[in-house]
Design a protein around this motif. Structure first.
Motif, PDB file in Angstrom:
ATOM      1  N   LYS A 351       0.815  -1.205   0.000  1.00 40.20           N
ATOM      2  CA  LYS A 351       0.000   0.000   0.000  1.00 40.20           C
ATOM      3  C   LYS A 351       0.855   1.263   0.000  1.00 40.20           C
ATOM      4  CE  LYS A 351      -3.746  -2.312   2.499  1.00 40.20           C
ATOM      5  NZ  LYS A 351      -4.531  -2.345   3.764  1.00 40.20           N
ATOM      6  N   ALA A 352       2.090   1.150   0.482  1.00 43.05           N
ATOM      7  CA  ALA A 352       2.982   2.305   0.528  1.00 43.05           C
ATOM      8  C   ALA A 352       4.048   2.242  -0.556  1.00 43.05           C
ATOM      9  CB  ALA A 352       3.637   2.397   1.909  1.00 43.05           C
ATOM     10  N   ALA A 353       3.935   1.269  -1.481  1.00 42.90           N
ATOM     11  CA  ALA A 353       4.906   1.130  -2.575  1.00 42.90           C
ATOM     12  C   ALA A 353       4.341   1.792  -3.829  1.00 42.90           C
ATOM     13  CB  ALA A 353       5.201  -0.348  -2.825  1.00 42.90           C
ATOM     14  N   HIS A 354       5.075   2.743  -4.415  1.00 43.57           N
ATOM     15  CA  HIS A 354       4.540   3.530  -5.529  1.00 43.57           C
ATOM     16  C   HIS A 354       5.294   3.343  -6.840  1.00 43.57           C
ATOM     17  CE1 HIS A 354       2.008   5.346  -2.550  1.00 43.57           C
ATOM     18  NE2 HIS A 354       3.025   5.871  -1.896  1.00 43.57           N
ATOM     19  N   THR A 355       6.457   2.674  -6.804  1.00 43.41           N
ATOM     20  CA  THR A 355       7.213   2.453  -8.038  1.00 43.41           C
ATOM     21  C   THR A 355       7.262   0.958  -8.339  1.00 43.41           C
ATOM     22  OG1 THR A 355       9.381   2.169  -6.978  1.00 43.41           O
ATOM     23  CG2 THR A 355       8.637   4.440  -7.417  1.00 43.41           C
ATOM     24  N   PRO A 356       7.445   0.591  -9.607  1.00 39.86           N
ATOM     25  CA  PRO A 356       7.536  -0.842  -9.942  1.00 39.86           C
ATOM     26  C   PRO A 356       8.644  -1.558  -9.196  1.00 39.86           C
ATOM     27  CG  PRO A 356       7.190   0.460 -11.927  1.00 39.86           C
ATOM     28  CD  PRO A 356       7.447   1.441 -10.825  1.00 39.86           C
ATOM     29  N   VAL A 357       9.788  -0.899  -9.006  1.00 32.78           N
ATOM     30  CA  VAL A 357      10.902  -1.555  -8.311  1.00 32.78           C
ATOM     31  C   VAL A 357      10.531  -1.839  -6.860  1.00 32.78           C
ATOM     32  CG1 VAL A 357      13.272  -1.261  -7.510  1.00 32.78           C
ATOM     33  CG2 VAL A 357      12.654  -0.593  -9.841  1.00 32.78           C
ATOM     34  N   GLU A 358       9.881  -0.862  -6.195  1.00 31.33           N
ATOM     35  CA  GLU A 358       9.435  -1.069  -4.813  1.00 31.33           C
ATOM     36  C   GLU A 358       8.441  -2.221  -4.743  1.00 31.33           C
ATOM     37  OE1 GLU A 358       9.847   3.646  -3.417  1.00 31.33           O
ATOM     38  OE2 GLU A 358       7.876   2.723  -3.737  1.00 31.33           O
ATOM     39  N   GLN A 359       7.496  -2.253  -5.675  1.00 28.52           N
ATOM     40  CA  GLN A 359       6.503  -3.327  -5.679  1.00 28.52           C
ATOM     41  C   GLN A 359       7.153  -4.675  -5.991  1.00 28.52           C
ATOM     42  OE1 GLN A 359       3.874  -1.742  -8.611  1.00 28.52           O
ATOM     43  NE2 GLN A 359       2.868  -0.316  -7.210  1.00 28.52           N
ATOM     44  N   GLY A 360       8.108  -4.672  -6.920  1.00 28.75           N
ATOM     45  CA  GLY A 360       8.777  -5.924  -7.274  1.00 28.75           C
ATOM     46  C   GLY A 360       9.513  -6.548  -6.106  1.00 28.75           C
ATOM     47  N   ALA A 361      10.170  -5.699  -5.301  1.00 34.67           N
ATOM     48  CA  ALA A 361      10.898  -6.227  -4.137  1.00 34.67           C
ATOM     49  C   ALA A 361       9.936  -6.909  -3.162  1.00 34.67           C
ATOM     50  CB  ALA A 361      11.638  -5.094  -3.440  1.00 34.67           C
ATOM     51  N   ILE A 362       8.735  -6.358  -3.032  1.00 30.35           N
ATOM     52  CA  ILE A 362       7.751  -6.947  -2.121  1.00 30.35           C
ATOM     53  C   ILE A 362       7.174  -8.228  -2.717  1.00 30.35           C
ATOM     54  CG2 ILE A 362       5.561  -6.555  -0.941  1.00 30.35           C
ATOM     55  CD1 ILE A 362       6.328  -3.533  -0.968  1.00 30.35           C
ATOM     56  N   PHE A 363       6.889  -8.221  -4.010  1.00 30.81           N
ATOM     57  CA  PHE A 363       6.396  -9.433  -4.658  1.00 30.81           C
ATOM     58  C   PHE A 363       7.410 -10.573  -4.525  1.00 30.81           C
ATOM     59  CE2 PHE A 363       3.631  -6.667  -7.542  1.00 30.81           C
ATOM     60  CZ  PHE A 363       2.471  -6.986  -6.854  1.00 30.81           C
ATOM     61  N   ARG A 364       8.691 -10.228  -4.623  1.00 28.29           N
ATOM     62  CA  ARG A 364       9.725 -11.252  -4.480  1.00 28.29           C
ATOM     63  C   ARG A 364       9.667 -11.886  -3.087  1.00 28.29           C
ATOM     64  NH1 ARG A 364      14.041 -12.242  -1.185  1.00 28.29           N
ATOM     65  NH2 ARG A 364      14.513 -10.027  -1.138  1.00 28.29           N
ATOM     66  N   ARG A 365       9.479 -11.066  -2.049  1.00 28.19           N
ATOM     67  CA  ARG A 365       9.365 -11.600  -0.690  1.00 28.19           C
ATOM     68  C   ARG A 365       8.117 -12.467  -0.539  1.00 28.19           C
ATOM     69  NH1 ARG A 365      12.614  -7.306   0.187  1.00 28.19           N
ATOM     70  NH2 ARG A 365      14.041  -7.439   1.971  1.00 28.19           N
ATOM     71  N   MET A 366       7.027 -12.038  -1.160  1.00 31.01           N
ATOM     72  CA  MET A 366       5.799 -12.833  -1.065  1.00 31.01           C
ATOM     73  C   MET A 366       5.970 -14.175  -1.769  1.00 31.01           C
ATOM     74  SD  MET A 366       2.841  -9.916  -1.402  1.00 31.01           S
ATOM     75  CE  MET A 366       1.526 -11.006  -0.861  1.00 31.01           C
ATOM     76  N   GLY A 367       6.705 -14.199  -2.874  1.00 28.02           N
ATOM     77  CA  GLY A 367       7.005 -15.467  -3.522  1.00 28.02           C
ATOM     78  C   GLY A 367       7.773 -16.395  -2.606  1.00 28.02           C
ATOM     79  N   LYS A 368       8.761 -15.833  -1.919  1.00 32.50           N
ATOM     80  CA  LYS A 368       9.557 -16.645  -0.995  1.00 32.50           C
ATOM     81  C   LYS A 368       8.681 -17.206   0.118  1.00 32.50           C
ATOM     82  CE  LYS A 368      13.629 -18.137   0.327  1.00 32.50           C
ATOM     83  NZ  LYS A 368      14.357 -19.110  -0.505  1.00 32.50           N
ATOM     84  N   LEU A 369       7.768 -16.362   0.650  1.00 31.20           N
ATOM     85  CA  LEU A 369       6.904 -16.797   1.747  1.00 31.20           C
ATOM     86  C   LEU A 369       5.922 -17.879   1.311  1.00 31.20           C
ATOM     87  CD1 LEU A 369       6.215 -13.294   3.319  1.00 31.20           C
ATOM     88  CD2 LEU A 369       7.522 -15.151   4.369  1.00 31.20           C
TER      89      LEU A 369
END
Length: 814
Positions: A351-369
Motif C-alpha cells: 500500500k505504501a509502494a509507488h514504483t515498480p521496483v518497490e513493488q517488485g521487491a515486495i512481490f519477491r518476498r511474497m514469492g519466498k513466503l
C-alpha cells in the motif's frame, strides 16, 4: 458474594480487622503474604518490606469495607461523620457502620454513651434492638468483607481499583514535597533499570536543587530502589506509570529527547528509537531504526525490534519509511516462522509502494513466503516481481536465486539452470556474498543431477568467495558442504582435508557446535574409506566434544557410528555398549531417524537391550513414543507437510527425509518424524535400511503383497483359516455386495466416519471422515476396525488413496 467461603479465611479476616490499627500485627498475618496484598505493593512488588505488606493488608481491608456500603458514603473514610447522619440508623448501612466505627475508624471515647463503650454506643447510634442482633450483624459483616476480599483475588478490575487507591495513598505526601515529585517525574521517563548518572544528568538539565540529596531521600523512602553498589536505579512500573501520566506532555517530550541523546552517544539503538518515538519524533526514530537495521537484525532481541517497528507503524510516517518498516517487519516475522503475519506485513507494505521496483521487491518476498504453502502461487509472485523489477538490479539477482532454489525443489532442472545461470551473470563481481550464494545453489543443482564434478567446482568457487569476504562462519559451513561432496564422490582424502579445515575455522571462531560436527564428518570419511580404527578414534573425539557442550544430535550420531564401526571390527561387546547408550538417548530426545538407524544396526549385528524394563526397540523404532507423557503432541494426520510428503511419494515414486527437508524446508529430525508418523498411520511404507530408508505409498506395497501372497512378510501365503476375520480379497467388488462388511454405528459415530468402502482390486478399506482425526485417534480407530474386519486390511482415509484408485462404497453413515 460467593456461596461458600473457607472458614479459616473468614477467621483470618476477622483477626485482621481486630488488629487494623497495628501495622506490625497486620504484617504478621497470613493474609499479608497472600496474593491479596499484591496490588498494593506499588513501591516494590518483588521484595517488599514487612511494613509495606502490613500497610497493604490494611488498605485491602479498607477497600473491602467500601464494598459493603450501599452507595458512595456522604462522609467517606478520613472525614468526620456527624452523629445525626441518617445512614447511621439505616439497616442497609449497619454492616458498613459496625466495621468502620468499631475497627477501621473507631469511635472516640468522647462519643461513648453513658456507662458504655463501642457495642453500647453503636447499638444506640444504629438502632439495632439487642446485643445478640448486633453481634449477628457484625459476623455477617465480616463474612461479607471476606467474600469481597476473596473475589478481589480473581477480579482484575477490583485489583486495578485497589492498586490505584494504593498509589494515591503512597503519593499523597509528595504533593507537599515538590522537589521529590519533580525528581520522580524525571525518573518516570526511564524504563527498567537505569544508571544513576543518567537521572542526575537529567535533573541538572532541569535545574533541580541539590539533586543528589533529593535522590537519596527518594531512595530512603523506597520510591526509587538502588543496587549494584548504588550505580543503578529502578522504579516500580505501577508507580512509574502513575507519575508519568500526571506530568505535562511538553515536559515529557523534552525529557525523552534528552534521554535519546544520552543513548545515542552510547550507540544503544533501540533505546534511542524508543525515546525518539515517545518524544513524538516518529520520523527521526524511523530513520534511526532503518539506518541500523542490519546490526539490529543480527544482534538485538527480535521481540524488542518487532515491538518498536510495530509501535512506529502506528505513528505518522511518510510512505517510504512505512514501506521499508513493513518489509523489515515481514522479514522479522518470517525469521520467527510466523508466515501469515509476514505475508500480512508484505501486503501492508504494498500500500505504501509507488514504483515498480518497490513493488517488485515486495512481490519477491511474497514469492519466498508462499514457497512453503503453495508453490504455484510462489511462482506467480516471482513472475510479478520479475516483470516489475526489469532486467537488472540486486533484487532481480536475489529473485532469480530464490526462484532457482524453488525450481530445484520441484526438480525443474532446466528452469533452475536458466535462473541460476542468469543470476550469476547479473550479480556484480564486487558482490561476492551474492555470487557465493548463487554458486551454492548451482552446486546443489549439479548434485541433484548427479553431476558431482560440476557440483564440486561450484562449491570450490563459492568457498573461495566466502574466504575473500572474510565471513569465517560461512567459510566453515562451505568447507563442510564441500567435504560432503567429496565423500559422495569417494574422494575421502579430500573430504577429510576439507572437514579438518572446517574444524580449524570453527575452533578459531569459538564455535564448538560446528567443530564437533566437523570432527564427526572426519570420522565418517575415515569410516567410508575403510579405516575403521581411525574412524573409531575420531568418533570418540567427536563424542567427547558433543557431550561437553550438550550437542545431542552429534552425540547420538557419534554413538551410532561407534557402534557400527566397532561391530565391523568384531568388538561386539564395546559396540553393544555404545548402541545401548544411543538407544536410550534417542528415546529420551525423540530423534526418530536415529532410532530407526539404531534398529537397523540391531538387526544387522544382533544388538539387544540390556535393560529388560524397557520395551523392545522393535516395538516403536522410528515412530514417536505415543504413550509417553513427555512425547510431542500428535500431529494432524494430514498437515501441510504430510500432504506434501504424500504428494512427493505419488509423483516421484518415493520420498526420503532429505527430499522432504529440501521441499518443505524442515530439519532432518522433523522430516523423519513426519514420515515415520505417516508410516505408523498406515499411509506410507518404509523401504530400505538405516540412513538409506525411503518411503512409498502404502497401497503400492499392499498390491505387491497381494500379487505374491506374502501377507506376513515371510514369503508364505496365509490361508483363509489362519485369521478368523480375514477376507478373500481376490474379488473385492463381489465381496462388497455379497455380503457387505459393515462397521458398527457406534464406531462411525465416535470417529465421525461418513462412509465406508473397499478400494477396487486392493485390500484397502477406505473411510470418509467429517473431519480428519489426529494420529493417536486414527491409530485407535484402526485397531477397532481390525477387530471387525481383520488385521490384513489396510485402513486409509479416502484422501490418502493414490490417484486412479477406485472405491466401491458400501454404506453411508446416518
Amino acid at each position: 458474594m460467593p456461596q461458600f467461603i473457607d472458614i479459616q479465611f473468614i477467621e483470618q479476616v476477622n483477626e485482621a480487622y481486630k488488629a487494623y490499627g497495628s501495622i506490625l500485627t497486620l504484617s504478621r498475618s497470613p493474609l499479608a503474604t497472600s496474593p491479596l496484598v499484591t496490588p498494593t505493593l506499588v513501591l516494590d512488588p518483588l521484595t517488599p518490606t514487612p511494613e509495606e505488606r502490613g500497610r497493604g493488608l490494611q488498605l485491602a481491608l479498607r477497600w473491602a469495607l467500601g464494598q459493603l456500603a450501599p452507595e458512595a458514603p456522604r462522609y467517606p473514610l478520613g472525614e468526620f461523620r456527624p452523629l445525626d447522619d441518617p445512614t447511621w440508623r439505616d439497616p442497609a448501612w449497619w454492616r458498613y457502620n459496625i466495621l468502620r466505627h468499631r475497627y477501621v475508624e473507631p469511635l472516640h471515647p468522647d462519643d461513648f454513651v453513658d456507662s458504655g463503650r463501642y457495642t453500647e454506643t453503636l447499638l444506640a447510634l444504629t438502632g439495632i434492638p439487642t446485643a445478640d442482633a448486633f453481634f449477628d450483624v457484625r459476623n455477617r459483616a465480616i463474612r461479607a468483607a471476606a467474600a469481597a476480599l476473596e473475589q478481589l483475588q480473581s477480579t482484575q478490575t477490583a485489583q486495578d481499583d485497589l492498586q490505584q487507591q494504593a498509589l494515591t495513598l503512597v503519593c499523597a505526601p509528595l504533593t507537599r514535597r515538590p522537589e521529590l515529585w519533580a525528581m520522580l517525574g524525571i525518573a518516570a521517563v526511564l524504563d527498567g533499570v537505569f544508571p544513576r548518572t543518567l537521572l542526575l544528568t537529567l535533573a541538572n538539565a532541569e535545574n533541580v536543587h541539590a539533586p543528589d540529596a533529593v535522590l537519596d531521600a527518594l531512595i530512603q523512602e523506597r520510591f526509587i530502589l538502588t543496587g549494584d553498589a548504588g550505580v543503578n536505579l529502578w522504579m516500580a512500573p505501577a508507580l512509574r506509570t502513575y507519575i508519568y501520566h500526571r506530568e505535562e506532555r511538553a515536559r515529557l517530550r523534552v525529557r525523552h529527547d534528552r534521554v535519546a541523546d544520552y543513548f545515542a552517544n552510547r550507540h544503544q539503538v533501540l533505546d534511542v528509537v524508543h525515546h525518539l518515538r515517545l518524544a513524538e519524533r516518529a520520523e527521526a526514530a524511523a530513520d534511526h531504526l532503518l539506518t541500523h537495521a542490519a546490526e539490529l537484525s543480527s544482534d538485538a532481541p527480535a521481540a524488542g525490534v518487532r515491538a518498536e517497528v510495530t509501535a512506529l507503524l502506528a505513528d505518522r510516517l511518510h510512505d517510504g519509511q512505512r514501506r521499508r518498516l513493513q518489509v523489515w517487519l515481514s522479514d522479522l516475522y518470517a525469521a520467527a516462522g510466523e508466515t501469515d503475519a509476514a505475508i500480512d506485513a508484505c501486503r501492508a507494505a504494498l500500500k505504501a509502494a509507488h514504483t515498480p521496483v518497490e513493488q517488485g521487491a515486495i512481490f519477491r518476498r511474497m514469492g519466498k513466503l508462499y514457497e512453503m504453502r503453495n508453490q504455484l502461487h510462489a511462482l506467480a509472485y516471482y513472475r510479478q516481481a520479475e516483470e516489475a523489477l526489469g532486467s537488472e538490479g540486486a533484487e532481480l539477482v536475489t529473485l532469480l536465486k530464490d526462484r532457482g532454489w524453488l525450481h530445484i525443489h520441484r526438480r525443474a532442472w532446466d528452469e533452475a539452470t536458466a535462473d541460476l545461470t542468469r543470476a550469476l551473470a547479473l550479480a556484480p563481481t564486487a558482490d561476492i556474498i551474492t555470487r557465493a550464494d548463487v554458486l551454492d545453489a548451482l552446486a546443489a543443482l549439479h548434485r541433484y543431477q548427479h553431476d558431482l564434478p560440476a557440483a564440486i567446482q561450484c562449491a570450490q568457487e563459492s568457498l573461495a568467495l566466502r574466504e575473500q569476504s572474510g565471513d569465517l562462519l560461512r567459510v566453515a559451513k562451505s568447507l563442510g558442504n564441500l567435504g560432503l561432496l567429496y565423500t559422495a564422490t569417494g574422494e575421502h582424502t579430500h573430504a577429510i582435508a576439507a572437514h579438518e579445515e572446517a574444524r580449524a575455522v570453527a575452533q578459531r571462531l569459538g564455535n564448538p557446535e560446528l567443530a564437533a560436527t566437523a570432527t564427526l564428518n572426519i570420522g565418517l570419511a575415515h569410516h567410508l574409506a575403510g579405516d575403521r580404527v581411525k574412524a573409531v578414534e575420531v568418533y570418540r573425539t567427536s563424542l567427547a566434544q558433543a557431550r561437553e557442550i550438550n550437542y545431542v544430535l552429534v552425540e547420538l550420531r557419534a554413538l551410532s557410528n561407534l557402534a557400527e564401526a566397532l561391530a565391523e571390527l568384531g568388538e561386539l561387546e564395546s559396540a553393544q555398549r555404545y548402541w545401548q547408550r544411543g538407544v536410550e538417548l534417542a528415546r529420551r530426545e525423540e530423534f526418530d531417524d536415529e532410532r530407526a538407524y539404531l534398529q537397523e544396526l540391531a538387526e544387522r549385528f544382533g544388538f539387544r537391550k540390556s535393560d529388560a524394563r524397557q520395551a523392545p526397540i522393535a516395538s516403536d523404532a522410528g515412530i514417536p513414543a505415543l504413550t509417553s507423557a513427555s512425547s510431542q503432541p500428535a500431529v494432524d494426520l494430514l498437515s501441510a507437510e504430510d500432504a506434501l510428503a504424500l504428494d512427493l511419494a505419488r509423483r516421484e515414486g518415493k520420498v526420503t527425509p532429505r527430499r522432504l527437508m529440501e521441499v518443505a524446508y524442515l530439519s532432518k529430525a522433523t522430516a523423519t518424524r513426519r514420515l515415520t508418523a505417516l508410516a505408523a498411520a498406515g499411509l506410507l511404507t518404509p523401504v530400505g535400511r538405516g540412513r538409506g530408508t525411503s518411503y512409498v505409498i502404502r497401497g503400492d506395497r499392499v498390491m505387491k503383497r497381494l500379487e505374491t501372497g506374502d501377507w506376513d512378510g515371510q514369503g508364505e501365503a496365509r490361508s483363509d483359516n489362519d485369521e478368523p476375520h480375514s477376507l478373500n480379497f481376490q474379488s473385492p467388488i463381489s465381496q462388497a455386495h455379497s455380503p457387505p462388511i459393515s462397521l458398527p454405528y457406534a464406531i462411525c459415530a465416535r470417529y465421525g466416519i461418513l462412509a465406508v468402502g473397499w478400494v477396487v482390486d486392493a485390500p484397502i478399506l477406505a473411510l470418509r471422515f467429517a473431519q480428519f482425526p489426529d494420529l493417536l485417534t486414527f491409530l485407535a480407530l484402526r485397531a477397532e476396525v481390525w477387530q471387525e474386519v481383520g488385521e490384513t486390511v489396510e485402513v486409509l482415509p479416502v484422501e490418502a488413496l493414490a490417484p486412479g484408485q477406485v472405491v466401491a462404497w458400501l454404506e453411508e453413515a446416518a
